[in-house]
Design an enzyme around this catalytic site. Structure first.
Site, PDB file in Angstrom:
ATOM      1  N   GLU A   1     -34.200  16.970  -2.060  1.00  0.00           N
ATOM      2  CA  GLU A   1     -35.476  16.974  -2.911  1.00  0.00           C
ATOM      3  C   GLU A   1     -36.815  16.971  -2.474  1.00  0.00           C
ATOM      4  O   GLU A   1     -37.489  16.027  -2.571  1.00  0.00           O
ATOM      5  CB  GLU A   1     -35.093  15.470  -3.892  1.00  0.00           C
ATOM      6  CG  GLU A   1     -33.808  15.705  -4.511  1.00  0.00           C
ATOM      7  CD  GLU A   1     -33.355  13.852  -5.351  1.00  0.00           C
ATOM      8  OE1 GLU A   1     -34.320  13.378  -5.272  1.00  0.00           O
ATOM      9  OE2 GLU A   1     -32.219  13.893  -5.394  1.00  0.00           O
TER      10      GLU A   1
ATOM     11  N   GLU B   1     -23.926  17.674  -8.129  1.00  0.00           N
ATOM     12  CA  GLU B   1     -23.827  16.195  -8.556  1.00  0.00           C
ATOM     13  C   GLU B   1     -23.963  16.494  -9.998  1.00  0.00           C
ATOM     14  O   GLU B   1     -24.618  16.100 -10.816  1.00  0.00           O
ATOM     15  CB  GLU B   1     -25.290  15.585  -8.184  1.00  0.00           C
ATOM     16  CG  GLU B   1     -25.457  15.434  -6.712  1.00  0.00           C
ATOM     17  CD  GLU B   1     -26.678  14.774  -6.321  1.00  0.00           C
ATOM     18  OE1 GLU B   1     -27.432  13.956  -7.061  1.00  0.00           O
ATOM     19  OE2 GLU B   1     -27.108  14.756  -5.213  1.00  0.00           O
TER      20      GLU B   1
HETATM   21  O1  G3I Z   1     -26.004  -2.414  -3.764  1.00  0.00           O
HETATM   22  C1  G3I Z   1     -27.116  -2.957  -4.567  1.00  0.00           C
HETATM   23  C2  G3I Z   1     -26.534  -4.143  -4.972  1.00  0.00           C
HETATM   24  O2  G3I Z   1     -26.373  -4.802  -4.007  1.00  0.00           O
HETATM   25  C3  G3I Z   1     -27.540  -4.571  -5.848  1.00  0.00           C
HETATM   26  O3  G3I Z   1     -27.211  -5.977  -6.418  1.00  0.00           O
HETATM   27  C4  G3I Z   1     -27.949  -3.713  -7.213  1.00  0.00           C
HETATM   28  C5  G3I Z   1     -29.169  -4.367  -8.117  1.00  0.00           C
HETATM   29  O4  G3I Z   1     -29.671  -3.331  -8.504  1.00  0.00           O
HETATM   30  O5  G3I Z   1     -28.366  -2.434  -6.357  1.00  0.00           O
HETATM   31  C6  G3I Z   1     -27.332  -1.802  -5.799  1.00  0.00           C
HETATM   32  O6  G3I Z   1     -27.781  -0.682  -5.235  1.00  0.00           O
HETATM   33  C7  G3I Z   1     -28.032   0.157  -6.150  1.00  0.00           C
HETATM   34  C8  G3I Z   1     -27.124   1.564  -5.678  1.00  0.00           C
HETATM   35  O7  G3I Z   1     -27.293   2.622  -6.504  1.00  0.00           O
HETATM   36  C9  G3I Z   1     -25.586   1.248  -5.554  1.00  0.00           C
HETATM   37  O8  G3I Z   1     -25.217   0.838  -6.949  1.00  0.00           O
HETATM   38  C10 G3I Z   1     -29.423   0.702  -6.241  1.00  0.00           C
HETATM   39  O9  G3I Z   1     -30.254  -0.370  -6.919  1.00  0.00           O
HETATM   40  C11 G3I Z   1     -29.336   1.719  -6.935  1.00  0.00           C
HETATM   41  O10 G3I Z   1     -30.884   2.278  -7.162  1.00  0.00           O
HETATM   42  C12 G3I Z   1     -28.678   3.027  -6.374  1.00  0.00           C
HETATM   43  O11 G3I Z   1     -28.937   3.976  -7.294  1.00  0.00           O
HETATM   44  C13 G3I Z   1     -28.497   5.382  -6.783  1.00  0.00           C
HETATM   45  C14 G3I Z   1     -29.345   6.423  -6.695  1.00  0.00           C
HETATM   46  O12 G3I Z   1     -29.154   7.465  -6.191  1.00  0.00           O
HETATM   47  C15 G3I Z   1     -30.698   5.954  -5.861  1.00  0.00           C
HETATM   48  O13 G3I Z   1     -31.607   6.806  -5.854  1.00  0.00           O
HETATM   49  C16 G3I Z   1     -27.220   5.714  -7.662  1.00  0.00           C
HETATM   50  O14 G3I Z   1     -26.034   5.034  -7.563  1.00  0.00           O
HETATM   51  C17 G3I Z   1     -26.934   7.368  -7.065  1.00  0.00           C
HETATM   52  O15 G3I Z   1     -25.979   7.803  -8.109  1.00  0.00           O
HETATM   53  C18 G3I Z   1     -28.043   8.221  -7.138  1.00  0.00           C
HETATM   54  O16 G3I Z   1     -27.586   9.317  -6.378  1.00  0.00           O
HETATM   55  C19 G3I Z   1     -28.674  10.668  -6.377  1.00  0.00           C
HETATM   56  C20 G3I Z   1     -28.329  11.357  -5.484  1.00  0.00           C
HETATM   57  O17 G3I Z   1     -28.046  10.538  -3.864  1.00  0.00           O
HETATM   58  C21 G3I Z   1     -29.403  12.149  -5.176  1.00  0.00           C
HETATM   59  N1  G3I Z   1     -29.586  12.893  -6.190  1.00  0.00           N
HETATM   60  C22 G3I Z   1     -30.108  12.392  -7.593  1.00  0.00           C
HETATM   61  C23 G3I Z   1     -29.000  11.287  -7.755  1.00  0.00           C
HETATM   62  C24 G3I Z   1     -29.306  10.375  -8.989  1.00  0.00           C
HETATM   63  O18 G3I Z   1     -30.441   9.678  -8.868  1.00  0.00           O
END
Ligand code: G3I
Length: 378
Positions: free
Chosen positions: A165, A270
């Site tokens: 990105e 993805e």
């Molecule tokens: O692990 C913590 C947990 O401890 C906490 O309680 C909770 C509260 O919000 O957050 C958890 O972390 C989250 C993490 O996912 C694991 O579930 C983060 O907040 C959350 O922001 C994170 O989101 C991920 C996102 O990337 C972050 O940018 C998504 O799961 C993941 O699917 C997404 O994947 C991205 C690719 O890497 C790149 N392309 C876009 C795609 C979608 O955004």
């Protein structure tokens, strides 16, 4: 006497014939059973890898239904979060390889094509990287990061999302901390370092909205610039966070063809298809507006109506028809999550919704969309 021996010969022929019949029907039954156990990756084995993003629960082995599904249906894995900078390299001199070691072991156990996601990304960075303000220091940070992570998994992780990105929607480079400190050459540096650490690894530039004309031009110039300087790049990763209508099949097709013509293969890295309304689809809606709890924005909290299920199925069918048409240009198709309940789209762009973007439902059962996709190979 002669009659008795004739009778015995006839009797044995009949018995033999009956036994043969049974054996053959056993074989047919065995084939039927095998085909029952056939998954996506078997069906598409001559076309491209069928991959899936794995979350911490799958890697930790606590999602046993997910693990069986993964083994049956997919032959490639991508870590959804655990290799992102903030988790794997949280301190300047501190790496945490606990989860990534488990992830790689899991891929090796299943003989999967293992993807590393992602080395250089402005998001989910560690705080200390945001504070680096000097070009020389940032070059060293990238060198250390890429050497340590890729080096550890050299020969084990077959494909890397090297830069993620880097583009704005208009195709210019995003003002990330890497661009601010090093300048546009940070892309050269990242890909060069990656190719030096593991010359056999497949190297990918990965981004979303890569079907949009301006952003596509930006991605093609990244590929061409790297290639013109003799730097290895193998794949453009089109993330594939799509919806029921967009991007159009024409846009997807044109993008696959354009990237291939620029000298790389394409991976759909993805894939998921949202069925829910998004704030930016609503005229006059503010993206920053808080829609959490708004029933209009979460129309299917219990189950997906048949009509939408069918739309999703036919959208997946036509997308996979296109992928098959261009199979020689496509290396891998990876779904962003094992089943609907595990999808990030239940929490984005509005929290606490019920989305249905994948091929397997919350009970890990194949949906109509799965059958349509599999039907293309029958
Ligand atoms: O692990 C913590 C947990 O401890 C906490 O309680 C909770 C509260 O919000 O957050 C958890 O972390 C989250 C993490 O996912 C694991 O579930 C983060 O907040 C959350 O922001 C994170 O989101 C991920 C996102 O990337 C972050 O940018 C998504 O799961 C993941 O699917 C997404 O994947 C991205 C690719 O890497 C790149 N392309 C876009 C795609 C979608 O955004």
């Amino acid at each position: 006497m002669i009659q008795l021996s004739r009778f015995l010969i006839f009797f044995f022929i009949i018995v033999f014939w009956l036994l043969l019949g049974c054996k053959n029907s056993e074989k047919v039954n065995a084939e039927v059973d095998e085909s029952k156990a056939m998954g996506l990756s078997d069906a598409f084995v001559d076309d491209f890898y069928m991959g899936v993003a794995v979350n911490g629960r799958l890697i930790d082995g606590v999602d046993s239904l997910g693990t069986s599904l993964l083994k049956r249906e997919f032959n490639s894995i991508t870590p959804e979060n655990i290799m992102k900078w903030m988790y794997i390299h949280p301190e300047e001199d501190g790496f945490d390889f606990q989860m990534s070691d488990k992830y790689v072991a899991m891929g090796q156990r299943d003989s999967s094509f293992i993807v590393g996601h992602t080395l250089v990304w402005h998001s989910q960075l560690a705080d200390w990287v945001e504070e680096v303000s000097d070009s020389t220091e940032m070059v060293e940070v990238l060198r250390h990061h890429i050497n340590a992570i890729m080096g550890r998994y050299k020969g084990k992780i077959q494909s890397w999302d090297v830069v993620n990105e880097a583009l704005n929607e208009d195709g210019t480079l995003r003002e990330s901390v890497f661009l601010k400190t090093i300048g546009p050459q940070y892309l050269d540096l990242a890909f060069r370092l990656a190719s030096e650490v593991d010359p056999d690894a497949q190297l990918t530039y990965n981004d979303y909205n890569l079907t949009a004309a301006d952003k596509r031009k930006g991605a093609i110039s990244i590929v061409k610039n790297l290639k013109s300087r003799g730097i290895k790049i193998d794949v453009v990763g089109m993330q594939g966070h799509w919806n029921l209508k967009g991007p159009t099949l024409e846009e997807i097709e044109q993008s696959i063809v354009d990237y291939y013509n620029a000298g790389v293969k394409v991976a759909i890295t993805e894939l998921d298809i949202t069925v829910l309304p998004n704030p930016w689809d609503l005229e006059g809606a503010e993206v920053s507006q808080n829609f959490e709890g708004d029933e209009k924005m979460n129309p299917f909290p219990q189950s997906l109506p048949d009509s939408v299920e069918q739309q999703l199925a036919s959208r997946y069918k036509s997308i996979f028809q296109l992928f098959l048409k261009h199979r020689e240009k496509i290396d891998r198709v990876t779904f962003w999550g094992i089943q609907d309940g595990a999808s990030w789209l239940n929490g984005w762009p509005i929290r606490n919704r019920t989305n249905y973007p994948l091929l397997f439902d919350r009970n890990y059962s194949p949906k109509a969309a799965y059958h349509e996709v599999m039907g293309l190979k029958k």
